[in-house]
Design a protein around this motif. Structure first.
Motif, short mmCIF file in Angstrom:
data_model
loop_
_atom_site.label_atom_id
_atom_site.label_comp_id
_atom_site.label_asym_id
_atom_site.label_seq_id
_atom_site.Cartn_x
_atom_site.Cartn_y
_atom_site.Cartn_z
N PRO A 112 -26.63 22.70 -13.61
CA PRO A 112 -26.02 24.02 -13.44
C PRO A 112 -26.80 25.13 -14.15
CG PRO A 112 -24.66 22.66 -14.87
CD PRO A 112 -25.73 21.78 -14.30
N PHE A 113 -27.34 24.85 -15.32
CA PHE A 113 -28.06 25.89 -16.06
C PHE A 113 -29.29 26.39 -15.30
CE2 PHE A 113 -26.83 24.92 -20.78
CZ PHE A 113 -25.54 25.36 -20.54
N LEU A 114 -30.02 25.47 -14.68
CA LEU A 114 -31.31 25.84 -14.09
C LEU A 114 -31.30 25.99 -12.57
CD1 LEU A 114 -33.55 23.54 -16.30
CD2 LEU A 114 -33.05 25.97 -16.62
N LEU A 115 -30.29 25.44 -11.91
CA LEU A 115 -30.25 25.50 -10.44
C LEU A 115 -29.02 26.25 -9.92
CD1 LEU A 115 -31.28 21.82 -9.61
CD2 LEU A 115 -32.70 23.85 -9.43
N MET A 116 -27.86 25.71 -10.22
CA MET A 116 -26.64 26.23 -9.62
C MET A 116 -26.31 27.65 -10.10
SD MET A 116 -22.86 24.54 -9.50
CE MET A 116 -22.33 25.20 -11.07
N GLN A 117 -26.26 27.85 -11.40
CA GLN A 117 -25.88 29.18 -11.91
C GLN A 117 -26.87 30.26 -11.47
OE1 GLN A 117 -25.25 28.28 -16.07
NE2 GLN A 117 -23.24 27.39 -15.67
N PRO A 118 -28.17 30.04 -11.60
CA PRO A 118 -29.09 31.07 -11.08
C PRO A 118 -28.95 31.30 -9.58
CG PRO A 118 -30.27 29.56 -12.53
CD PRO A 118 -28.90 28.98 -12.29
N GLY A 119 -28.80 30.23 -8.83
CA GLY A 119 -28.68 30.36 -7.38
C GLY A 119 -27.42 31.08 -6.94
N MET A 120 -26.36 30.95 -7.73
CA MET A 120 -25.09 31.57 -7.38
C MET A 120 -24.94 32.97 -7.99
SD MET A 120 -22.69 28.16 -7.58
CE MET A 120 -21.18 28.93 -7.06
N GLY A 121 -25.98 33.42 -8.70
CA GLY A 121 -25.98 34.79 -9.22
C GLY A 121 -25.57 34.93 -10.67
N ALA A 122 -25.33 33.83 -11.37
CA ALA A 122 -24.91 33.90 -12.78
C ALA A 122 -26.09 33.93 -13.74
CB ALA A 122 -23.99 32.73 -13.11
N GLY A 123 -27.30 33.73 -13.23
CA GLY A 123 -28.48 33.72 -14.08
C GLY A 123 -28.72 32.35 -14.71
N ILE A 124 -29.87 32.20 -15.31
CA ILE A 124 -30.20 30.94 -16.00
C ILE A 124 -29.22 30.76 -17.15
CG2 ILE A 124 -31.93 29.74 -17.41
CD1 ILE A 124 -34.07 31.06 -15.65
N ALA A 125 -28.60 29.59 -17.19
CA ALA A 125 -27.62 29.25 -18.23
C ALA A 125 -26.56 30.35 -18.37
CB ALA A 125 -28.31 28.97 -19.56
N ALA A 126 -26.11 30.85 -17.24
CA ALA A 126 -25.02 31.82 -17.17
C ALA A 126 -25.33 33.14 -17.88
CB ALA A 126 -23.72 31.21 -17.70
N ALA A 127 -26.59 33.49 -17.98
CA ALA A 127 -27.00 34.70 -18.72
C ALA A 127 -26.42 35.99 -18.15
CB ALA A 127 -28.53 34.79 -18.75
N ARG A 128 -26.08 36.01 -16.86
CA ARG A 128 -25.57 37.23 -16.23
C ARG A 128 -24.05 37.27 -16.17
NH1 ARG A 128 -27.72 38.08 -10.67
NH2 ARG A 128 -26.74 40.11 -10.98
N THR A 129 -23.37 36.37 -16.87
CA THR A 129 -21.91 36.36 -16.86
C THR A 129 -21.38 37.27 -17.96
OG1 THR A 129 -21.78 34.44 -18.32
CG2 THR A 129 -21.84 34.00 -15.94
N LYS A 130 -20.06 37.52 -17.92
CA LYS A 130 -19.42 38.38 -18.93
C LYS A 130 -19.59 37.82 -20.34
CE LYS A 130 -15.28 38.89 -17.35
NZ LYS A 130 -13.86 39.14 -17.17
N ASN A 131 -19.49 36.51 -20.46
CA ASN A 131 -19.58 35.87 -21.77
C ASN A 131 -20.47 34.63 -21.66
OD1 ASN A 131 -19.22 34.73 -24.28
ND2 ASN A 131 -17.02 35.17 -24.35
N PRO A 132 -21.79 34.81 -21.69
CA PRO A 132 -22.70 33.68 -21.50
C PRO A 132 -22.48 32.54 -22.50
CG PRO A 132 -23.91 35.74 -21.42
CD PRO A 132 -22.52 36.07 -21.85
N ALA A 133 -22.23 32.86 -23.76
CA ALA A 133 -22.05 31.80 -24.77
C ALA A 133 -20.86 30.92 -24.42
CB ALA A 133 -21.89 32.40 -26.16
#
Length: 163
Positions: A112-133
């Motif tokens: 999910p960190f390297l494929l799914m989240q970036p592909g779905m728009g959340a960025g690498i390791a959810a970097a583009r989410t409201k609360n990445p941590a």
């Protein structure tokens, strides 16, 4: 049980354990249950040549995305169970231990960190989410629970003598 059947049972058992955790974390932690329909949407758009989205929730839905997403979720879980057996061999099934199962479970968080989240728009390791941590911690917890599910399913298979 032959190797393929054992791997399928392990993958289903571990994925179901992860899904139970997904349900339990809502009342425990206030974290919503994962929407695997969005994974189906992402995969469905791949078939049309689109691999990356700015935000998968705003991408047009596809027919049967829920079925596609849930099926993919379990097929991927079976694939990760196969990885455990590929790395540690059938001997692990004869004497399941938590260490290898947790290592594989935690290692699968790379998907999910390297494929799914970036592909779905959340960025690498959810970097583009409201609360990445928080998203990262939840992914790590969920994949750790998957590892525990591999271990528990391995114990159940061993206990039934179905090897």
């Amino acid at each position: 049980m032959n190797n393929l059947a054992t791997i399928v049972v392990m993958g289903i058992g571990a994925t179901a354990t992860m899904d139970l955790w997904g349900i339990a974390r809502k009342p425990l932690l206030g974290v919503p249950v994962p929407d695997y329909g969005l994974v189906g949407r992402w995969l469905g758009h791949m078939a049309r040549g689109r691999f990356r989205h700015d935000a998968i929730v705003t991408t047009s839905p596809i027919r049967a995305e829920g079925i596609i997403g849930w099926t993919a979720h379990y097929v991927i879980g079976i694939g990760f169970a196969a990885l455990l057996i590929a790395l540690y061999g059938r001997a692990w099934l004869q004497n399941p231990s938590i260490g290898p199962a947790l290592m594989v479970g935690i290692g699968t968080v790379a998907a999910p960190f390297l494929l799914m989240q970036p592909g779905m728009g959340a960025g690498i390791a959810a970097a583009r989410t409201k609360n990445p941590a928080s998203a990262r911690v939840q992914s790590l917890l969920t994949h750790s629970v998957f590892g525990v599910g591999l271990y528990l399913t391995g114990l159940a298979i061993q206990a039934t003598g179905s090897l």
